[in-house]
Design an enzyme around this catalytic site. Structure first.
Site, short mmCIF file in Angstrom:
data_model
loop_
_atom_site.label_atom_id
_atom_site.label_comp_id
_atom_site.label_asym_id
_atom_site.label_seq_id
_atom_site.Cartn_x
_atom_site.Cartn_y
_atom_site.Cartn_z
N GLU A 135 -9.08 25.80 31.13
CA GLU A 135 -9.51 26.51 29.93
C GLU A 135 -10.41 27.68 30.32
O GLU A 135 -11.63 27.49 30.51
CB GLU A 135 -10.28 25.57 29.01
CG GLU A 135 -9.46 24.41 28.50
CD GLU A 135 -10.02 23.88 27.17
OE1 GLU A 135 -9.28 23.92 26.20
OE2 GLU A 135 -11.19 23.49 27.13
N GLY A 177 -11.78 29.83 21.73
CA GLY A 177 -12.29 30.18 20.41
C GLY A 177 -12.44 31.68 20.18
O GLY A 177 -13.06 32.10 19.21
N HIS A 229 -15.96 19.78 29.20
CA HIS A 229 -15.54 20.92 28.38
C HIS A 229 -16.55 22.05 28.57
O HIS A 229 -17.75 21.80 28.72
CB HIS A 229 -15.46 20.50 26.90
CG HIS A 229 -14.87 21.57 26.05
ND1 HIS A 229 -15.59 22.65 25.61
CD2 HIS A 229 -13.61 21.76 25.59
CE1 HIS A 229 -14.80 23.46 24.91
NE2 HIS A 229 -13.58 22.93 24.88
N ASN A 238 -8.50 19.09 20.05
CA ASN A 238 -9.95 18.90 20.17
C ASN A 238 -10.58 19.44 18.88
O ASN A 238 -10.68 20.65 18.71
CB ASN A 238 -10.44 19.68 21.41
CG ASN A 238 -11.95 19.75 21.51
OD1 ASN A 238 -12.66 19.01 20.81
ND2 ASN A 238 -12.45 20.64 22.36
N SER A 249 -7.40 29.40 22.82
CA SER A 249 -6.71 30.20 21.80
C SER A 249 -5.20 30.03 21.81
O SER A 249 -4.45 30.99 21.62
CB SER A 249 -7.09 31.68 21.94
OG SER A 249 -8.48 31.86 21.69
N GLU A 261 -17.98 23.97 26.62
CA GLU A 261 -19.12 23.97 25.69
C GLU A 261 -20.17 22.95 26.13
O GLU A 261 -21.37 23.16 25.96
CB GLU A 261 -18.62 23.69 24.25
CG GLU A 261 -17.91 24.92 23.69
CD GLU A 261 -16.82 24.63 22.68
OE1 GLU A 261 -16.79 23.54 22.09
OE2 GLU A 261 -15.98 25.53 22.47
N LYS A 289 -13.55 19.36 17.96
CA LYS A 289 -14.95 19.78 18.13
C LYS A 289 -15.80 19.17 17.00
O LYS A 289 -15.47 18.10 16.50
CB LYS A 289 -15.04 21.31 18.19
CG LYS A 289 -14.06 21.88 19.24
CD LYS A 289 -14.30 23.29 19.63
CE LYS A 289 -13.25 23.69 20.66
NZ LYS A 289 -13.51 25.00 21.25
P1 PGA Z 1 -9.53 26.97 21.07
O1 PGA Z 1 -10.37 25.87 21.86
O2 PGA Z 1 -8.11 26.51 21.01
O3 PGA Z 1 -10.16 27.04 19.70
O4 PGA Z 1 -9.66 28.25 21.82
C1 PGA Z 1 -9.81 25.20 22.95
C2 PGA Z 1 -10.81 24.20 23.48
O5 PGA Z 1 -12.02 24.46 23.43
O6 PGA Z 1 -10.42 23.11 23.95
#
Ligand code: PGA
Length: 249
Positions: free
Chosen positions: A167, A173, A95, A9, A212, A97, A11
């Site tokens: 997640e 992140g 997601h 992803n 992460s 976010e 982003k």
């Molecule tokens: P990350 O994000 O690996 O940077 O923690 C995962 C995600 O948001 O799908």
């Protein structure tokens, strides 16, 4: 055994130039991998570019979001049919976010999941608890609520046409990864929730872990019995790191 699935992803990152570098390096790095399906989700404006860059490879294209509506006067929205038309196989739905920054509710996420299925895309439903929810001991209630909103909308049989990504919001992140045991515990709970309605759906649906994931913790996470792959954010922006994660699957 289910195939492993690793989805990157990106982003809201990348430019035309960096996308070309990243995908060319990735194609070179993972051309020898078998038994693992690899997908990448660039931002909307680059879907066509990345489609071209991965043509003739086994890498699959995905999008990060979609509209719940089919077509019409919805300024700024992108429909499932458009994504299909651009060569997408996957689309992320719900997601964290999108849920936390753009107010996506369980009901909207369920509508988006349904819209993706309708167009023949594979929706990747993201679920997960915040740090406060984990500390309050309500992790299972949260993922159950997020999951059942979609099950109630599309029916249990249709869940098998999608993928579910666990997640934990506190791990996205942040560099703080769920331990393999913590992740496995929630993945098992997700499978049990599905099994109460349909055992074969519970057994067949791919459950990804995200939050992460790095080259140095991927193998241990993917070795857990109920973890079928990963949804990778930050680490998917580096070809060598992402390839190493794909290889550990
Ligand atoms: P990350 O994000 O690996 O940077 O923690 C995962 C995600 O948001 O799908």
């Amino acid at each position: 055994m289910k195939d492993t699935l690793i989805i990157g992803n990106w982003k809201m990152n990348g430019t035309g130039a960096t996308n070309t570098q990243l995908v060319q390096a990735l194609v070179a790095e993972i051309s020898d991998i078998t038994g693992t399906t690899v997908g990448i989700c660039p931002p909307f404006p680059y879907l066509a570019q990345v489609r071209g860059l991965i043509a003739g490879t086994t890498i699959r294209l995905g999008a990060q979001n979609l509209s719940d509506r089919a077509e019409g006067a919805f300024t700024g929205e992108v429909s499932a049919t458009m994504l299909k038309d651009l060569g997408c196989c996957y689309v992320l739905v719900g997601h964290s976010e999108r849920r936390s920054l753009y107010g996506e509710t369980d009901a909207l996420v369920a509508d988006k999941f349904a819209a993706a299925l309708e167009a023949g895309l594979t929706p990747v439903l993201c679920v997960g608890e915040t740090g406060d929810e984990r500390r309050a001991g309500v992790t299972h209630e949260v993922i159950s609520r997020q999951l059942h909103a979609v099950v109630n909308k599309v029916g249990i049989a249709n869940i098998a046409k999608g993928v579910i990504a666990y997640e934990p919001v506190w791990a996205i992140g942040t560099g703080e990864t769920a331990s393999p045991a913590q992740a496995q515990e929630v993945h098992q709970a997700l499978r049990q929730l599905l099994a109460t309605q349909d055992r074969s759906v519970a057994d067949s649906v791919q459950l990804l872990y995200g939050g992460s994931v790095r080259a140095d913790n991927a193998a241990e996470l993917f070795a857990q019995p109920d973890i079928d792959g990963g949804l990778i954010g930050g680490a998917s922006l580096n070809a060598a790191t992402f390839a190493s994660i794909c290889r550990s699957a």
